[in-house]
Write a protein that holds these residues in place. Structure first.
Motif, PDB file in Angstrom:
ATOM      1  N   MET A  13     -89.315 -33.021  22.195  1.00 56.22           N
ATOM      2  CA  MET A  13     -88.391 -33.911  22.901  1.00 56.22           C
ATOM      3  C   MET A  13     -87.019 -33.909  22.240  1.00 56.22           C
ATOM      4  O   MET A  13     -85.984 -33.848  22.911  1.00 56.22           O
ATOM      5  CB  MET A  13     -88.954 -35.334  22.930  1.00 56.22           C
ATOM      6  N   VAL A  14     -87.009 -33.983  20.914  1.00 55.97           N
ATOM      7  CA  VAL A  14     -85.743 -33.988  20.183  1.00 55.97           C
ATOM      8  C   VAL A  14     -85.006 -32.668  20.388  1.00 55.97           C
ATOM      9  O   VAL A  14     -83.796 -32.644  20.632  1.00 55.97           O
ATOM     10  CB  VAL A  14     -85.988 -34.258  18.687  1.00 55.97           C
ATOM     11  N   ALA A  15     -85.739 -31.558  20.305  1.00 53.69           N
ATOM     12  CA  ALA A  15     -85.104 -30.245  20.469  1.00 53.69           C
ATOM     13  C   ALA A  15     -84.501 -30.101  21.858  1.00 53.69           C
ATOM     14  O   ALA A  15     -83.392 -29.575  22.018  1.00 53.69           O
ATOM     15  CB  ALA A  15     -86.126 -29.143  20.213  1.00 53.69           C
ATOM     16  N   MET A  16     -85.213 -30.572  22.889  1.00 58.28           N
ATOM     17  CA  MET A  16     -84.723 -30.418  24.255  1.00 58.28           C
ATOM     18  C   MET A  16     -83.500 -31.291  24.522  1.00 58.28           C
ATOM     19  O   MET A  16     -82.520 -30.848  25.122  1.00 58.28           O
ATOM     20  CB  MET A  16     -85.818 -30.781  25.250  1.00 58.28           C
ATOM     21  N   ALA A  17     -83.544 -32.539  24.058  1.00 53.34           N
ATOM     22  CA  ALA A  17     -82.505 -33.497  24.437  1.00 53.34           C
ATOM     23  C   ALA A  17     -81.255 -33.411  23.574  1.00 53.34           C
ATOM     24  O   ALA A  17     -80.139 -33.535  24.080  1.00 53.34           O
ATOM     25  CB  ALA A  17     -83.073 -34.919  24.392  1.00 53.34           C
ATOM     26  N   VAL A  18     -81.412 -33.217  22.272  1.00 51.68           N
ATOM     27  CA  VAL A  18     -80.244 -33.281  21.379  1.00 51.68           C
ATOM     28  C   VAL A  18     -80.189 -32.132  20.386  1.00 51.68           C
ATOM     29  O   VAL A  18     -79.333 -32.121  19.495  1.00 51.68           O
ATOM     30  CB  VAL A  18     -80.213 -34.628  20.612  1.00 51.68           C
ATOM     31  N   SER A  45     -95.224 -45.280  24.445  1.00 52.79           N
ATOM     32  CA  SER A  45     -94.409 -45.989  25.432  1.00 52.79           C
ATOM     33  C   SER A  45     -93.570 -45.020  26.251  1.00 52.79           C
ATOM     34  O   SER A  45     -93.452 -45.154  27.479  1.00 52.79           O
ATOM     35  CB  SER A  45     -93.506 -47.001  24.722  1.00 52.79           C
ATOM     36  N   ILE A  46     -92.977 -44.032  25.583  1.00 48.76           N
ATOM     37  CA  ILE A  46     -92.157 -43.044  26.290  1.00 48.76           C
ATOM     38  C   ILE A  46     -92.995 -42.279  27.302  1.00 48.76           C
ATOM     39  O   ILE A  46     -92.596 -42.078  28.456  1.00 48.76           O
ATOM     40  CB  ILE A  46     -91.507 -42.072  25.282  1.00 48.76           C
ATOM     41  N   TYR A  69     -82.880 -39.434  35.267  1.00 45.43           N
ATOM     42  CA  TYR A  69     -82.688 -39.565  33.819  1.00 45.43           C
ATOM     43  C   TYR A  69     -83.981 -40.143  33.259  1.00 45.43           C
ATOM     44  O   TYR A  69     -84.341 -41.284  33.546  1.00 45.43           O
ATOM     45  CB  TYR A  69     -81.505 -40.487  33.541  1.00 45.43           C
ATOM     46  N   TYR A  70     -84.690 -39.360  32.454  1.00 47.92           N
ATOM     47  CA  TYR A  70     -86.042 -39.717  32.059  1.00 47.92           C
ATOM     48  C   TYR A  70     -86.087 -40.431  30.715  1.00 47.92           C
ATOM     49  O   TYR A  70     -85.166 -40.351  29.897  1.00 47.92           O
ATOM     50  CB  TYR A  70     -86.924 -38.463  32.035  1.00 47.92           C
ATOM     51  N   ALA A  71     -87.220 -41.113  30.492  1.00 44.42           N
ATOM     52  CA  ALA A  71     -87.368 -41.954  29.306  1.00 44.42           C
ATOM     53  C   ALA A  71     -87.261 -41.157  28.017  1.00 44.42           C
ATOM     54  O   ALA A  71     -86.738 -41.655  27.011  1.00 44.42           O
ATOM     55  CB  ALA A  71     -88.711 -42.687  29.364  1.00 44.42           C
ATOM     56  N   ASP A  72     -87.757 -39.916  28.001  1.00 41.56           N
ATOM     57  CA  ASP A  72     -87.683 -39.139  26.761  1.00 41.56           C
ATOM     58  C   ASP A  72     -86.239 -38.838  26.381  1.00 41.56           C
ATOM     59  O   ASP A  72     -85.866 -38.889  25.203  1.00 41.56           O
ATOM     60  CB  ASP A  72     -88.500 -37.851  26.882  1.00 41.56           C
ATOM     61  N   GLU A  73     -85.400 -38.560  27.386  1.00 42.51           N
ATOM     62  CA  GLU A  73     -83.985 -38.316  27.108  1.00 42.51           C
ATOM     63  C   GLU A  73     -83.289 -39.587  26.631  1.00 42.51           C
ATOM     64  O   GLU A  73     -82.485 -39.567  25.689  1.00 42.51           O
ATOM     65  CB  GLU A  73     -83.305 -37.779  28.366  1.00 42.51           C
ATOM     66  N   GLN A  74     -83.589 -40.702  27.292  1.00 41.51           N
ATOM     67  CA  GLN A  74     -82.961 -41.969  26.925  1.00 41.51           C
ATOM     68  C   GLN A  74     -83.317 -42.366  25.496  1.00 41.51           C
ATOM     69  O   GLN A  74     -82.441 -42.726  24.694  1.00 41.51           O
ATOM     70  CB  GLN A  74     -83.397 -43.065  27.891  1.00 41.51           C
ATOM     71  N   GLY A 282     -81.808 -35.271  34.106  1.00 44.12           N
ATOM     72  CA  GLY A 282     -80.926 -36.273  33.527  1.00 44.12           C
ATOM     73  C   GLY A 282     -79.547 -36.278  34.146  1.00 44.12           C
ATOM     74  O   GLY A 282     -79.377 -36.141  35.352  1.00 44.12           O
ATOM     75  N   LEU A 283     -78.544 -36.474  33.284  1.00 43.00           N
ATOM     76  CA  LEU A 283     -77.160 -36.456  33.749  1.00 43.00           C
ATOM     77  C   LEU A 283     -76.779 -35.009  34.027  1.00 43.00           C
ATOM     78  O   LEU A 283     -75.973 -34.401  33.338  1.00 43.00           O
ATOM     79  CB  LEU A 283     -76.243 -37.067  32.689  1.00 43.00           C
TER      80      LEU A 283
END
Length: 387
Positions: A13-18, A45-46, A69-74, A282-283
């Motif tokens: 998740m971290v690698a994909m989003a940021v 929760s995510i 915009y999904y919870a993992d990205e947020q 997402g965005l």
């Protein structure tokens, strides 16, 4: 699920989003680990929130990823900002004390949230224009096959243009903009895709038509396997050309333009572009964005508007070159999920007086109208098809 599997999911998740921004910031020590730890602590929760989002936005039979915009990205973004807020203090505790303003300015430049390019596109959206080459006039009626059970595929006009790469003479005349406030501007490039999804009830295949056109300089037949639009990064919409290429002045640009042999407009590629979000989630970015060639911008002395919130270049007289983008005619995918636009497109237009300068620098007889038309019926890409 084992603890090891959960850690791998959090890391993914971290690698994909940021991940791209962490790499751009040269991986501050402990930064990725701290973000991953925060995501891991809320992984259950995510996951539950993402499941709820998917259940709400699509049916079980759909394989497409809805535009949301999904919870993992947020949550990953929240963790990045929380860790970033404490990084300067952590560096100081580690014995390195520097200029706090410089540290935070550098961090902000690399770790800014990725929505800026998507917001520029939203600010550049317009109602679908009618301006396009005359040979594309038949495309003004969008997706004519959607409500016609007896429609003969492919569209006859699209099929007739398949394989035609360049127009000359009267058919290759400059395309003038008809919409205010850009009346009589000149269209340098155009792209539009019309698409409907495969459906089960009623049974229909996925269909799409792709239209591309642009002014180009070839000095003869176009190169094999070429198109009327080249490909460039988006930097000219955000940065002065002098910041992108050092040593290029107007005299050098004039010489480059006089000998150029390529399209005048290019499709934007956001690969390796800091701050560019995914086109799928997402965005997300708009499907198409166009940009001029750098030497054209330098020749005309154009610059991004301040602040650079739209795809607009200006000079001392005001707006000089604009990329317009559009999305329209919402359709569903047969599974009664969120409606999505069947028509997406963009064009690049230039003020008439500036085009006259550009045309004189290139040579009017060297400029032709290139085009590409493609049509397809059948299976689409993985994200756009159904089981």
């Amino acid at each position: 699920m084992s603890d090891g599997d959960e850690l791998l999911r959090a890391q993914a998740m971290v690698a994909m989003a940021v991940g791209d921004r962490l790499e751009l910031a040269e991986e501050p020590p402990g930064f990725r680990l701290a973000i991953t730890g925060g995501v891991l602590a809320r992984l259950d929760s995510i996951t539950a929130r993402m499941r709820d989002q998917f259940e709400h936005l699509r049916t079980p039979s759909s394989r497409r990823i809805p535009d949301a915009y999904y919870a993992d990205e947020q949550e990953t973004e929240n963790e990045l900002q929380k860790v970033g807020a404490g990084l300067r203090a952590a560096i100081a505790l580690g014995g390195s004390v520097g200029d706090p303003f410089e540290i935070e300015r550098d961090l902000a430049a690399d770790l800014t949230p990725t929505g800026i390019w998507a917001r520029r596109s939203e600010a550049s959206r317009v109602p679908r224009p009618t301006t396009r080459p005359a040979v594309f006039d038949w495309s003004l009626e969008p997706i004519p096959w959607i409500d016609d059970e007896d429609f003969n595929w492919p569209p006859a006009d699209a099929d007739a243009l398949t394989g035609t790469r360049q127009l000359a003479g009267g058919e290759g005349e400059r395309v003038r903009v008809g919409e205010v406030p850009f009346t009589d501007w000149v269209q340098l490039g155009f792209i539009e895709r019309q698409r409907t999804f495969a459906t089960r009830y009623p049974t229909n295949p996925g269909r799409q038509v792709l239209l591309m056109a642009g002014l180009e300089v070839c000095d003869g037949p176009p190169p094999a396997n070429s198109g009327p639009l080249s490909e460039l990064p988006p930097g000219l919409w955000a940065y002065a050309y002098t910041d992108l290429v050092s040593g290029l002045d107007q005299d050098g640009a004039r010489a480059a333009v006089a000998t150029m042999r390529k399209p005048l407009a290019a499709l934007v590629s956001f690969e390796q572009t800091p701050g560019a979000p995914s086109q799928e989630r997402g965005l997300g970015l708009h499907q198409f964005c166009l940009t001029p060639q750098l030497e054209i911008v330098a020749l005309l002395g154009l610059r991004p508007e301040t602040p650079a919130i739209r795809h607009t270049l200006v000079d001392d007289q005001g707006q000089a070159m604009v990329c317009r983008q559009w999305r329209s005619y919402l359709v569903h995918d047969g599974n009664y999920g969120p409606l999505e636009p069947a028509v997406v497109g963009a064009d690049l237009i230039i003020r008439r007086d500036l085009f006259d300068i550009l045309e004189a620098a290139i040579g009017a007889k060297r400029i032709d109208l290139g085009l590409t038309v493609r049509h397809h019926q059948g299976p689409e890409s993985h994200n756009d098809t159904e089981d």
